[in-house]
Design a protein around this motif. Structure first.
Motif: not given
Ligand code: SF4
Length: 362
Positions: A233-239
């Motif tokens: 939701h903060m604009g970060v794509e995580v792996d």
């Protein structure tokens, strides 16, 4: 026999599927909540790591629902996990909770013992049926991991806030409800369709962050304050450096199921910084951080429970890796005293820093 086990992220979906397929009665512990943590922390030694406290809470809550047998993974090596199950069992006995304890030791070192325990739980079932059950559980884990990866991609790009979470929740229910391997293909199709209906903006610029660290804290959203969702939701794509199906493939299927990543690859990447096993996933933490740097990720977050020995070793090495490979690393330590507001502030500052760097570099 009514068998329970740690809730740990989506592990319960796979373990329940395996056991129910073999006709074993299962008591799934309620989802981990503040109550679980309060119960676990009240009775565990103060300096025990958070996963032990949450497992303990899971088992107390499952006992209230009628469970009488605990199924736990065992371990060997330098961290405390090797005697975890026994400590939890002793605490429960002292509290008057009568439980049978079945510890599944790693197959690489205790194959005979592991087979005897499987026979004890599954009774008269043939080895072929047991193999099918393990494969069934693995298929569920792999499907859920695919769906989670999709959610990680969608969340920072979704058009309507919250639509990814709603879709993933629906898909999870469909996968959890499957009772027979023959129904998996249909469930997979339905679940993927639900995820594909989430509207997203493929051109929105996002940051990419790799999450590394101790496996329980990585997989259990309650333990990490739902960090992946917050970052999304903060604009970060995580792996995430470890998904459940990868762990099952590495440890129970001897890597035979293939897949995009293996423990060996992470250990190879760790070698210039840490070239031996330090318990838990400490070596993988270092190796995965190096791999994320090589893949051009914007940053790495290490998650670890307070007093986690392998991750303390990894945390002491990450500054060197950060300096050499030029990737920002944030270490987050969690225990029962952690606060959500403080975590959000740290995540926001880290994300700001990554945006700043990207702006400068771009
Ligand atoms: S890896 Fe860390 S958190 Fe897990 S049992 Fe070992 S010390 Fe505890």
């Amino acid at each position: 026999m009514k068998v329970t086990f740690p809730h740990m992220g989506h592990l319960w979906v796979s373990v329940a599927a395996m056991l129910q397929y073999l006709g074993v009665e299962v008591v799934v512990p309620p989802p981990t909540t503040k109550r679980t943590l309060t119960l676990g922390s009240r009775y565990a030694p103060e300096f025990a790591c958070l996963p032990l406290k949450l497992n303990l809470g899971n088992f107390i809550e499952a006992r209230e629902l009628g469970a009488d047998t605990i199924l736990m993974a065992g371990g060997c090596g330098p961290c405390r996990f090797g005697y975890y199950a026994q400590v939890e069992h002793a605490i429960l006995e002292d509290l008057g909770y009568r439980y049978r304890l079945v510890v599944m030791e790693p197959p690489q070192r205790h194959a005979g013992e592991l087979l005897a325990k499987i026979k004890y739980i599954t009774g008269h079932r043939s080895w072929l049926e047991v193999a099918r059950a393990i494969w069934f559980g693995f298929q569920k884990a792999r499907l859920l991991d695919e769906l989670e990866r999709r959610a990680h991609y969608l969340r920072p790009r979704e058009v309507r806030r919250g639509s990814t979470d709603r879709a993933f929740g629906e898909a999870l229910k469909i996968v959890a409800a499957v009772r027979h391997p023959r129904d998996m293909a249909k469930a997979a199709e339905q679940a993927h369709r639900i995820m594909s209906e989430v509207a997203f903006d493929a051109y929105r610029p996002v940051l990419r962050v790799g999450i590394v660290g101790e496996i329980f804290t990585l997989l259990e959203p309650f333990a990490n304050y739902d960090l992946e969702r917050k970052l999304g939701h903060m604009g970060v794509e995580v792996d995430r450096s470890i998904y459940l199906s990868e762990w099952i493939n590495d440890h129970l299927l001897f890597g035979l199921a293939g897949g995009r990543r293996t423990r060996k690859a992470a250990c190879r990447a760790a070698a210039p910084y840490l070239n031996h096993f330090v318990g838990g996933h400490g070596q993988e933490t270092v190796g995965s951080a190096a791999l994320y740097a090589a893949q051009g990720y914007d940053g790495v977050i290490q998650l670890m429970p307070f007093t986690c020995m392998p991750e303390i070793v990894a945390a002491s090495i990450l500054p060197k890796l950060k300096a050499e490979l030029g990737i920002p690393v944030l270490t987050i330590v969690v225990d029962e005293h952690s606060g959500e507001a403080g975590l959000i502030t740290r995540l926001e500052s880290f994300v700001d820093l990554l945006h700043g760097r990207k702006g400068v570099e771009g």
